[in-house]
Design an enzyme around this catalytic site. Structure first.
Site, short mmCIF file in Angstrom:
data_model
loop_
_atom_site.label_atom_id
_atom_site.label_comp_id
_atom_site.label_asym_id
_atom_site.label_seq_id
_atom_site.Cartn_x
_atom_site.Cartn_y
_atom_site.Cartn_z
N MET A 1 -26.61 56.73 8.68
CA MET A 1 -27.33 56.68 7.48
C MET A 1 -27.16 58.03 6.97
O MET A 1 -27.24 59.03 7.71
CB MET A 1 -28.52 56.03 7.70
CG MET A 1 -28.51 54.62 8.04
SD MET A 1 -28.12 53.49 6.52
CE MET A 1 -26.69 52.90 7.37
N PRO A 2 -27.63 58.28 5.62
CA PRO A 2 -27.78 59.71 5.31
C PRO A 2 -28.70 60.37 5.82
O PRO A 2 -29.91 60.00 6.02
CB PRO A 2 -27.99 59.43 3.62
CG PRO A 2 -27.58 58.07 3.45
CD PRO A 2 -27.85 57.25 4.58
N HIS A 3 -28.31 61.72 6.11
CA HIS A 3 -29.55 62.64 6.54
C HIS A 3 -29.24 63.88 5.82
O HIS A 3 -27.91 64.23 5.50
CB HIS A 3 -29.31 62.87 8.14
CG HIS A 3 -29.94 64.12 8.38
ND1 HIS A 3 -31.24 63.97 8.76
CD2 HIS A 3 -29.99 65.37 9.06
CE1 HIS A 3 -32.03 65.23 9.09
NE2 HIS A 3 -30.88 65.95 9.21
N VAL A 40 -33.14 56.80 5.09
CA VAL A 40 -32.89 58.24 4.77
C VAL A 40 -33.89 58.98 5.68
O VAL A 40 -34.75 58.91 5.73
CB VAL A 40 -32.89 58.18 3.38
CG1 VAL A 40 -32.58 59.87 3.10
CG2 VAL A 40 -32.04 57.46 2.40
N SER A 41 -33.08 60.04 6.27
CA SER A 41 -34.07 61.23 6.95
C SER A 41 -33.85 62.45 6.36
O SER A 41 -32.67 62.86 5.69
CB SER A 41 -33.71 61.11 8.31
OG SER A 41 -32.20 61.23 8.63
#
Length: 74
Positions: A1-3, A40-41
């Site tokens: 997932m997007p970081h 998202v992180s």
């Protein structure tokens, strides 16, 4: 997932300020990647001004033109 990792000069942002910025970035990323916001992180890392060129600009901007989307002007 997007970081997303944000490297920046040390700032006087409060924890609440940083959380607000992270929330706004997370919202934009989730729309752009068509994914839920909760996957998202976002991290924020202080980099001392005198270390910026050596630790960030040269290895991550200058030497990574292949993945750089927006080039800074400074």
């Amino acid at each position: 997932m997007p970081h997303v990792l944000i490297k920046h000069f040390p700032s006087h942002l409060t924890k609440e300020d940083k959380e607000k910025i992270a929330s706004q970035i997370s919202s934009i990323i989730s729309v752009g990647f068509s994914c839920p916001d909760n996957v998202v992180s976002v991290s924020m890392q202080d980099v001392e001004k005198e270390c910026w060129h050596k630790d960030v600009y040269q290895p991550e901007i200058e030497n990574r033109q292949d993945i750089l989307i927006k080039r800074p002007v400074y």
